[in-house]
Design a protein around this motif. Structure first.
Motif, PDB file in Angstrom:
ATOM      1  N   THR A   1       2.926   3.086  -4.520  1.00 39.58           N
ATOM      2  CA  THR A   1       2.306   2.906  -3.255  1.00 39.58           C
ATOM      3  C   THR A   1       1.259   1.984  -3.022  1.00 39.58           C
ATOM      4  O   THR A   1       0.472   1.497  -4.167  1.00 39.58           O
ATOM      5  CB  THR A   1       1.771   3.649  -2.778  1.00 39.58           C
TER       6      THR A   1
ATOM      7  N   PRO B   1       2.333  10.351  -1.645  1.00 39.81           N
ATOM      8  CA  PRO B   1       0.619   9.474  -2.242  1.00 39.81           C
ATOM      9  C   PRO B   1       0.282   8.898  -1.014  1.00 39.81           C
ATOM     10  O   PRO B   1      -1.337   9.159  -1.800  1.00 39.81           O
ATOM     11  CB  PRO B   1       1.656   8.665  -2.628  1.00 39.81           C
ATOM     12  N   ALA B   2       0.069   8.940   0.022  1.00 38.01           N
ATOM     13  CA  ALA B   2      -0.734   8.964   0.934  1.00 38.01           C
ATOM     14  C   ALA B   2      -1.815  10.512   0.743  1.00 38.01           C
ATOM     15  O   ALA B   2      -3.203   9.522   0.881  1.00 38.01           O
ATOM     16  CB  ALA B   2       0.516   9.343   2.720  1.00 38.01           C
TER      17      ALA B   2
ATOM     18  N   THR C   1       4.591   2.945   0.175  1.00 34.09           N
ATOM     19  CA  THR C   1       5.252   3.301   0.044  1.00 34.09           C
ATOM     20  C   THR C   1       6.637   3.048  -0.822  1.00 34.09           C
ATOM     21  O   THR C   1       7.665   3.363   0.509  1.00 34.09           O
ATOM     22  CB  THR C   1       5.124   5.125  -0.140  1.00 34.09           C
TER      23      THR C   1
END
Length: 936
Positions: A294, A381-382, A208
């Motif tokens: 990402t 974002p993960a 990211t």
């Protein structure tokens, strides 16, 4: 103010950097335990206080810098003879939020003891240390909230204790009018996980690249305005081992690869070098304060600079376009920012078409190059981009151990090539601090993320990219224990264990619930348990939206929205008797008039914003409080604020139309009404309402009100002049060019009836628009507006219609298993597709707290100061009901039950409160007994 302490910090910098964290400590010895001991303490922006290792509280209460507050802790029973220690962990946000307006990092404390007399103050005798484990370069959680929390315990650097640096004397700092907090300190209670929902294998966190343009262009700025112009144009090379199509994620960015703009979340990389260009896709509405892209971890990609052999990211300097903008006025049609938007659009369009790194370097020979470590860190974002697989047999052991408060452990074993997530249900939505203890290898990452809702088919309702409702903890070797430094909310907790080199043994994970300490003085029980449950989830929602002020919601914003607070104040007085919090919200919001022409929409805040309806609801809340409590002393205190707000509104009445007109955020609620026009009819209607409430209060205070009465009558006449006889309704708006809107809604009709605006010839049509709105009328889009609909129906003498609406509007929440009430309806404008609401816990929606005791128990105030109540329960199809309503004098308790053709009503009140039975049509077929006496 009698404070001799000094503001101190851990170094002699200007104290305005982003996301700082330091610890302050004072060791002292007492020969004997003092008879009394009180610690005054405050900080910018946040502190956690421990004395002799005991966690006492967090603060400070939100306040304007001009009227700052400190907490007072009673240390009796905590101090001891011998060695003692005060310790405070202090965060300085270094950015604007919707709760604070940070000035500079600082800490202030003063311990006052008697018998023996002694005083200890914050000065150079305190020791201070920066917290090296606190990761500073994180994204903001959201525009409303502080920086994302990441604590890296694998950093083994010890605290470097040094004498604190004295900044200045208490009265010489950035804060004025230092005074004691005017509300209670939040409670803390252990709240355990209730149920293990399930676990998954998830792909490893991707690469990211997150950039905060605000920090690049305006470091140290603490505003948080939506109209800021924060352009971003970044470029880097991606070396791919093969030709492949990958799924990527982006936030507030348009992305191209080798000149091809992605139209979805997939891009195709060729083998070898690829140019990635990313440009901001939204400059005109700045809720998206950080941008990120990402790339997946399993794509085996290597990030390289376009300009050299390093991995640095190129950021094009667009400072000529970047601009900070106040949102007063809001969304001007001819905004001076329009030229900036247009210039950036041309720049971005051309840049996204560039096909190679060489071409980009030729186009932009001078850029700013950032190491990845210099950019922001964004773990969220993960979670948003997670792809799940089933757990394997040996991945997880004893997941139910976390539900119980004992020493057994949940064990997560290493899973090569992927990570593991666990999901737990708290059983109901809650808010507080995550607290956990575990054993793990150094570098193991623990991500905690909470959400409010999971659909019946298993889809998660993410909080989107504009709010990252999570935190990250990176483990040291062996035993780890941590309590988060920010209150978070949710119902479902996802625990993601990343990069585990050996089994992770989680011994404890719980929420330390943190809300305003209130007693549930209000009660409601009925033979229809559905109504009882609606009351319960409304009360729980309101409690979760009570901090040091009323707040809109505990998850997304935690903000004192002034219009929300008017609703919540009414509900809280009739449920919790929370008069102190009502006073505080009125006073705090009124202080915004030192900055704005009308009361601000959310306070105190880095966002300069006015919602006129909110300003007018604030004025109405002053009378609400004074009528409920009889506290005219407080009314006198805030009266200058009331007049200043009214005068600010009068100055915005258009001399041509006679209506209130301005370019602020002209919102009422999340309906489909177009509120982007300067003249909204409901604004003028609410101005009539706040004028009327001020006139009533002013007469109680013996204030001259003739000019305001005249203004009120003129406004009513101007509103009635806009009646559309063709559409049998008022138009929603008048546009800037004088065009009358074709839109019509039920809102204006119900408000015209509620606030005695409608002329007699319009009442029948307005009544029909309110009770049975035609298809072409815009309908209510959120439970917020239900309060005003229900009040209108009550005024029309239609209490059964209110009950019908309560069943209609709140039963869908029960049917989906909601434990709190929603912000919006699917028919509104603020609901994500495929989900029933945006926020699932919104205090503005708790109208049943007000109406169920009023209608079913029949407890209706009949005089100011809660000295006289009518008791007139509507029995309808119910068999029995009971409950209580608080007053400033104590509880009124009512119960009733049908016994054949008899109705037995029992009511009790404090000695100085008069109760009178009032007959209604639902009593007609019964012999009524009121407190054991026949009354009809």
């Amino acid at each position: 103010m009698d404070i001799s302490a000094s503001w101190i910090w851990s170094d002699d910098s200007d104290g305005r950097d982003y996301n700082l964290c330091s610890i302050f400590r004072r060791d002292f010895r007492l020969e004997t335990v003092p008879e009394s001991a009180h610690l005054k303490i405050t900080a910018d922006s946040y502190y956690r206080l421990k004395v002799n290792g005991q966690w006492l509280g967090d603060g400070p209460a939100r306040a304007y810098p001009e009227h700052y507050q400190y907490e007072v802790y009673d240390l009796n029973g905590i101090l001891r003879s011998g060695q003692n220690q005060i310790e405070a962990t202090v965060r300085y946000y270094g950015c604007g939020t919707f709760h604070q307006i940070p000035q500079r990092a600082g800490f202030l404390a003063q311990l006052e003891m008697t018998n023996p007399d002694q005083i200890i103050v914050s000065d150079e005798n305190f020791f201070a240390a920066k917290v090296p484990q606190w990761i500073t370069s994180t994204v903001k959680s959201s525009i409303q909230l502080p920086p994302y929390e990441i604590f890296d315990a694998s950093i083994l650097d010890k605290l470097d204790w040094k004498p604190a640096t004295k900044i200045c004397a208490a009265q010489d700092g950035a804060y004025r009018d230092l005074h004691e907090r005017d509300c209670k300190i939040l409670s803390r209670h252990e709240f355990l996980l209730r149920r293990f929902v399930g676990g998954n294998r998830v792909q490893k966190a991707g690469i990211t690249i997150a950039v905060s343009p605000k920090k690049i262009y305006f470091p140290g700025d603490v505003t948080a305005n939506c109209s800021d112009v924060l352009p971003l144009l970044v470029a880097f090379r991606v070396k791919s081992p093969r030709t492949q199509t990958i799924r990527f994620g982006s936030l507030n960015l348009n992305v191209s690869v080798n000149g091809q703009i992605s139209s979805d979340d997939k891009i195709t990389l060729k083998q070898g070098d690829n140019l990635i260009v990313a440009a901001s896709n939204n400059l005109s509405y700045g809720h998206l304060v950080d941008s990120a892209i990402t790339l997946p971890a399993d794509a085996e990609l290597e990030i390289q600079s376009c300009y050299d052999t390093s991995g640095r990211i190129a950021v094009v300097d667009l400072s000529r376009i970047a601009h900070l903008s106040s949102d007063i006025p809001f969304r001007e049609p001819d905004s001076p920012n329009n030229a900036r938007y247009e210039e950036f659009s041309r720049v971005a369009e051309a840049a996204l078409k560039i096909q190679s790194a060489n071409e980009f370097c030729q186009k932009y020979p001078e850029v700013r190059l950032f190491e990845r470590s210099e950019l922001s860190i964004d773990p969220y974002p993960a979670f948003m981009l997670r792809e799940v697989q089933n757990l394997q047999a040996n991945d997880l052991e004893n997941p139910d151990a976390l539900i119980f408060n004992d020493d057994s452990c949940t064990v997560v074993n290493p899973t090569p090539g992927c990570d593991v997530e666990l999901c737990y249900d708290l059983g109901e939505q809650n808010v507080g601090f995550w607290n956990f203890a575990l054993f793990a290898a150094s570098g193991t990452v623990i991500d905690l993320t909470a959400i409010e809702y999971i659909t019946p088919d298993g889809r998660l309702q993410h909080t989107r990219g504009d709010y990252r409702n999570g935190m990250r903890y990176i483990c040291r070797e062996g035993y780890n224990r941590y309590s988060s430094l920010h209150r978070r909310s949710g119902r479902y907790l996802f625990i993601t264990i990343r990069n585990a080199a050996k089994p992770v043994r989680i011994q404890l994970l719980r929420l330390i619930e943190s809300t305003y300490p209130v007693v549930p003085e209000g009660e409601f029980h009925a033979s229809d348990l559905r109504l009882e449950r609606i009351y319960e989830i409304s009360a729980r929602t309101l409690k979760l939206c009570m901090e040091d002020t009323f707040t809109d919601c505990p998850l997304y914003e935690q903000t004192l929205w002034v219009g929300d607070a008017r609703n919540e104040s009414l509900f809280a007085m009739s449920c919790f008797g929370a008069y102190d919090l009502v006073r505080r919200c009125i006073r705090l919001a009124g202080q915004s008039l030192e900055r704005f022409p009308l009361v601000g929409s959310q306070v105190p805040s880095g966002w300069s914003s006015i919602i006129p309806v909110w300003s007018f609801l604030w004025g109405m809340s002053v009378e609400d409080y004074c009528y409920e409590t009889g506290d005219l002393k407080f009314g006198r205190e805030v009266w200058p604020m009331v007049i200043r707000n009214l005068d600010g509104a009068k100055a915005l009445i258009d001399p041509v139309s006679g209506l209130f007109s301005c370019y602020d955020w002209n919102l009422f609620e999340w309906s489909k009404t177009d509120c982007s026009h300067p003249t909204m009819l409901y604004n003028s209607m609410f101005l009539v309402a706040t004028l009327s409430s001020a006139i009533r209060l002013g007469e109680s205070l013996n204030e001259p009100m003739e000019s305001y009465k005249e203004c009120c009558e003129k406004l009513k006449k101007a509103i009635n002049n806009k009646w559309d006889s063709r559409k049998l309704a008022w138009p929603d708006s008048i546009h800037a060019d004088g065009t009358v809107s074709e839109d019509v809604s039920m809102h204006t009709s119900m408000l015209a009836l509620l606030y005695d605006i409608a002329e007699s010839k319009f009442i029948a049509a307005a009544r029909a628009n309110t009770v049975t709105p035609r298809p072409e009328l815009i309908k209510i889009g959120s439970p917020f507006a239900l309060l005003y609909l229900y009040l209108s129906l009550e005024k029309l003498g239609m209490p059964d219609e209110i009950m019908k609406n309560i069943y209609r509007d709140y039963m869908p929440m029960l049917e989906l298993g909601s434990t709190t009430v929603w912000e919006s309806f699917p028919r509104g404008t603020n609901t994500p597709s495929d989900f029933p609401s945006r926020s699932h816990c919104h205090g503005w929606s708790a109208a049943p707290l007000y109406f169920l005791p009023r209608l079913i128990l029949g407890i209706v105030p009949e005089s100011p100061g809660a000295t006289k109540f009518g008791i007139s329960p509507r029995i309808s199809d119910l068999e029995h009901a009971s409950g209580a309503r608080p007053t400033v004098h104590g509880r009124i308790e009512v119960s009733w039950v049908k016994k054949g053709n008899q109705l037995h009503i029992n009511a009790h009140a404090p000695q100085n409160v008069e109760l009178n039975y009032r007959k209604n049509d639902t009593h007609a077929d019964f012999e009524v007994f009121f407190n054991q006496k026949v009354v009809n």
